[in-house]
Write a protein that holds these residues in place. Structure first.
Motif, short mmCIF file in Angstrom:
data_model
loop_
_atom_site.label_atom_id
_atom_site.label_comp_id
_atom_site.label_asym_id
_atom_site.label_seq_id
_atom_site.Cartn_x
_atom_site.Cartn_y
_atom_site.Cartn_z
N LEU A 90 11.60 25.12 -11.97
CA LEU A 90 12.52 26.09 -11.02
C LEU A 90 14.70 26.03 -11.17
O LEU A 90 14.88 24.33 -11.32
CB LEU A 90 12.76 25.61 -9.98
CG LEU A 90 11.13 25.77 -8.60
CD1 LEU A 90 10.98 24.51 -7.75
CD2 LEU A 90 11.20 27.08 -8.53
N VAL A 91 15.48 26.74 -11.23
CA VAL A 91 16.67 27.20 -11.15
C VAL A 91 17.13 27.77 -10.16
O VAL A 91 16.81 28.22 -10.01
CB VAL A 91 17.14 27.47 -12.74
CG1 VAL A 91 18.29 27.60 -13.95
CG2 VAL A 91 15.76 26.53 -14.39
N ASP A 92 18.02 27.10 -9.59
CA ASP A 92 18.36 26.91 -8.42
C ASP A 92 17.49 27.49 -7.56
O ASP A 92 17.80 28.78 -6.98
CB ASP A 92 19.73 27.59 -9.08
CG ASP A 92 20.52 26.29 -9.90
OD1 ASP A 92 20.99 25.46 -9.32
OD2 ASP A 92 21.50 27.53 -10.59
N GLY A 93 16.21 26.83 -7.60
CA GLY A 93 15.69 27.53 -6.69
C GLY A 93 14.67 28.91 -7.15
O GLY A 93 13.75 29.49 -6.60
N GLU A 94 15.40 29.26 -8.43
CA GLU A 94 14.61 30.43 -8.88
C GLU A 94 13.06 29.97 -9.85
O GLU A 94 13.98 29.34 -10.98
CB GLU A 94 15.20 31.21 -10.27
CG GLU A 94 14.48 32.53 -10.71
CD GLU A 94 16.01 33.26 -11.09
OE1 GLU A 94 15.44 34.37 -12.09
OE2 GLU A 94 16.90 33.55 -11.50
N LYS A 95 11.81 30.68 -9.83
CA LYS A 95 10.46 29.96 -10.97
C LYS A 95 11.14 30.91 -11.85
O LYS A 95 11.11 32.22 -11.87
CB LYS A 95 9.44 30.45 -10.18
CG LYS A 95 8.44 30.06 -10.36
CD LYS A 95 7.34 30.10 -9.74
CE LYS A 95 7.30 29.61 -8.52
NZ LYS A 95 5.59 29.45 -7.82
N GLU A 111 21.16 23.26 -11.12
CA GLU A 111 19.59 22.28 -10.72
C GLU A 111 18.38 22.52 -11.71
O GLU A 111 17.76 23.94 -10.29
CB GLU A 111 19.69 22.33 -8.79
CG GLU A 111 21.40 21.96 -8.64
CD GLU A 111 21.38 20.44 -9.02
OE1 GLU A 111 20.76 19.10 -9.29
OE2 GLU A 111 22.52 19.94 -8.92
N VAL A 112 17.68 21.91 -11.92
CA VAL A 112 16.30 22.47 -12.28
C VAL A 112 14.89 21.16 -11.45
O VAL A 112 15.81 19.27 -11.67
CB VAL A 112 16.96 21.58 -13.85
CG1 VAL A 112 15.61 21.99 -14.65
CG2 VAL A 112 17.19 23.26 -14.15
N SER A 113 14.17 21.87 -11.44
CA SER A 113 12.62 20.85 -11.13
C SER A 113 11.94 21.34 -11.92
O SER A 113 11.87 22.08 -12.60
CB SER A 113 13.06 20.72 -9.34
OG SER A 113 12.27 21.78 -9.06
N PHE A 114 11.10 20.56 -11.58
CA PHE A 114 9.66 20.85 -12.95
C PHE A 114 8.51 20.71 -11.82
O PHE A 114 7.94 19.83 -10.70
CB PHE A 114 8.97 20.18 -14.13
CG PHE A 114 10.69 19.85 -14.30
CD1 PHE A 114 11.22 20.59 -16.03
CD2 PHE A 114 11.23 18.54 -14.74
CE1 PHE A 114 12.40 20.52 -16.83
CE2 PHE A 114 12.63 18.43 -15.34
CZ PHE A 114 12.11 19.48 -16.56
N ALA A 115 7.27 21.95 -12.09
CA ALA A 115 6.09 22.18 -11.04
C ALA A 115 4.88 22.36 -11.89
O ALA A 115 4.65 23.16 -13.29
CB ALA A 115 6.00 22.59 -10.24
N GLY A 116 3.50 21.88 -12.24
CA GLY A 116 2.21 22.41 -12.94
C GLY A 116 1.61 20.75 -13.05
O GLY A 116 2.28 20.10 -13.91
N ALA A 117 0.43 21.09 -12.76
CA ALA A 117 -0.22 19.93 -12.85
C ALA A 117 -0.78 19.52 -14.08
O ALA A 117 -0.78 18.71 -14.44
CB ALA A 117 -1.78 20.18 -11.82
#
Length: 272
Positions: A90-95, A111-117
């Motif tokens: 996610l980059v500023d809410g964009e996937k 702003e960056v976040s990461f997801a994925g099992a």
């Protein structure tokens, strides 16, 4: 968690013990489930790290004590490559969905976040003087450059994600090189980047395989034994080349004085 590595002199490598070489140049342990780990090197101020979200979501840490900012990308840009199974960033809410070896460039200020099992994200950040938009880099859509030959056991394919052309970046370059089956050598003959630091992350090795990575000045090289998902920092004065005991790929990333991919100095085998 973030480690800090200080710059080293070329002469110190010639007399260093194997443990000293590993302490200065090898970056292990970046990929731990549910955590973000990184190493900050004073060589061109690069940050290299790994984020393994597992069942949750992980934010890109600011590491304010090291970077001196409230947000990691306040004065930096970022390259991300997924070395696990599919996940998203996610980059500023964009996937942005990333499959294995897919990449992503993220500009300054995001702003960056990461997801994925089952995902495992490798990232590199570098200081940036300009802001550019985020761009997804699909591995399957990047036209590879064929390098080397089977006869010299150096056949490989170079995937240039961000390299000073096509994709606008302030400073950062990164991409993937995949070694062909039956070949062992990467970046052979080697070269120097006198104006840039380069980091290799070795990936897709079998559990029992290793890469023998060579570093140091021409004529005075040493080596590290490197496992899967371990990185090596190559200062501007050091060659960088390796040979593997089985098939593998490596992610290369650079930053420094410029982002001109061809700004390098070839080193002949005779000089080694």
């Amino acid at each position: 968690m973030i480690q800090v590595r200080y710059s080293t002199s070329p002469s110190s490598v010639e007399t260093a013990h194997a443990a000293d070489l590993r302490d200065h140049f090898l970056v292990p342990g970046l990929f731990e489930t549910g955590e973000v780990h990184a190493t900050y090197t004073h060589d061109d101020r690069l940050v290299v790290g790994g984020a393994v979200p597992g069942s949750g979501q992980l934010e890109l840490p600011a590491w304010t004590d090291v970077l001196g900012v409230e947000s990691h990308l306040e004065r930096r840009e970022l390259g991300v490559i997924n070395v696990g199974e599919s996940g998203h960033v996610l980059v500023d809410g964009e996937k942005f969905e990333l499959a294995h070896l897919d990449g992503l460039y993220v500009g300054r200020g995001s702003e960056v976040s990461f997801a994925g099992a089952d995902a495992a994200f490798y990232f590199v950040s570098a200081p940036a003087h300009a802001t550019h938009p985020a761009v997804a880099l699909n591995h399957a859509e990047v036209e590879p450059v064929a390098i080397g030959s089977a006869q010299s056991a150096s056949e490989r394919h170079l995937y240039k994600y961000a390299w000073g052309e096509d994709l606008a970046t302030a400073n950062l370059q990164f991409g993937v090189t995949v070694i062909s089956r039956g070949s062992v050598w990467n970046t052979m003959p080697p070269h120097l980047h006198a104006r840039r630091t380069e980091v290799y992350l070795y990936v897709d090795l079998d559990e029992d395989d290793r890469v023998f990575h060579f570093l140091g000045q021409p004529g005075a090289t040493r080596h590290l034994v490197v496992g899967n998902r371990e990185a090596v920092i190559s200062p501007p004065w050091s060659v960088h080349a390796g040979a593997g005991t089985g098939s593998y790929a490596f992610i290369w990333a650079m930053a420094g004085e410029n982002n001109a991919y061809t700004d390098l100095f070839p080193v002949s085998l005779e000089e080694l």
